[in-house]
Design an enzyme around this catalytic site. Structure first.
Site, short mmCIF file in Angstrom:
data_model
loop_
_atom_site.label_atom_id
_atom_site.label_comp_id
_atom_site.label_asym_id
_atom_site.label_seq_id
_atom_site.Cartn_x
_atom_site.Cartn_y
_atom_site.Cartn_z
N ASP A 155 3.80 32.43 -1.40
CA ASP A 155 4.79 31.39 -1.69
C ASP A 155 6.20 31.95 -1.70
OD1 ASP A 155 5.80 28.91 -2.25
OD2 ASP A 155 5.35 29.00 -4.40
N GLU A 156 6.76 32.12 -0.51
CA GLU A 156 8.13 32.60 -0.36
C GLU A 156 8.87 31.78 0.70
OE1 GLU A 156 8.75 37.02 -0.54
OE2 GLU A 156 6.63 37.04 0.06
#
Length: 251
Positions: A110-111
């Site tokens: 999750d970036e």
């Protein structure tokens, strides 16, 4: 890292007894593009080439599982920003890709998403993906907003995934994923690329391996396996984890 290295190189490393050093290879990375209402799975040119190269089947023939990493791409869509039917829709896109390319599962990172995080997106996405591929691997690179949105309306991410990895190279920190036991956590994370700013020294990598053994954890994360022979570095870890040196099988 498909932009700089060949996935097939994962299969060139064994222990002295001939068994694989690596159990899982993760293709880094596909992207989640689009909006929170209409996410789209995207492959850049190097990911596309990797998926079509035959390397996946070659590694699987050696007993190595192959996952596809999903990463944000500086757009609104993200694994924690999805709304409406988008979590189920994106899960279907992922499941279809796993089937199409013969993959063993999906890893979430999750970036780089610009949308607004909500509490339901990640749990609903994981729930739908698990329903669509009950026997595949789902793993979680423990980083970003998703670390704080693991529970929603009775859905617990840790009850539905297989593994979680520490994301800060050179450190020892067990991911906090309720429901996932120590055997499925990698608190040690190392970057083995000597050209990287976050490079982890061999001695530090060995120390992290010893902590993994001493504290009873079941996984160890390596990042950025390059095309060079890294067996001397990897032996520092494999000696601690398995009591054996690492062997590089030149092609």
């Amino acid at each position: 890292e498909t932009n700089s290295s060949n996935l097939a190189n994962v299969g060139q490393y064994t222990l002295q007894d001939g068994s694989n050093l690596f159990d899982i290879a993760i293709i880094f990375a596909a992207n989640i593009n689009g909006t929170s209402e209409q996410p789209e799975l995207f492959f850049n040119d190097t990911v596309t080439a990797t998926l079509n190269s035959g390397a996946i089947a070659d590694l699987q023939a050696k007993g190595i599982k192959v996952l596809l990493s999903i990463l944000g791409n500086h757009q609104e869509a993200g694994i924690t920003t999805l709304t409406g039917n988008a979590p189920a829709d994106f899960a279907t896109q992922l499941s279809n890709a796993v089937t199409q390319y013969g993959l063993d599962g999906i890893d979430f990172d999750d970036e780089y998403s610009t949308g607004t995080t909500n509490e339901s997106s990640f749990p609903l996405l994981i729930q739908s993906l698990r329903q669509q591929m009950p026997d595949k691997i789902i793993s979680f690179y423990f980083y970003g907003p998703a670390t704080g949105t693991q529970s929603y309306n009775g859905i617990e991410v840790g009850d539905l995934i297989n593994y979680s990895w520490n994301a800060i190279y050179g450190t020892f920190s067990a991911p906090f994923v309720p429901g996932l036991g120590d055997a499925y956590l990698a608190p040690a994370a190392v970057n083995i690329d000597p050209g990287a700013d976050s490079y982890t020294s061999p001695s530090r990598a060995a120390s992290l391996a010893q902590s993994t053994v001493d504290q009873g954890y079941g996984a160890y994360l390596y990042y950025n396996l390059t095309n060079n022979d890294s067996s001397a570095y990897l032996s520092q870890v494999s000696q601690v984890l398995y009591g054996q040196n690492t062997v590089y099988l030149s092609s």
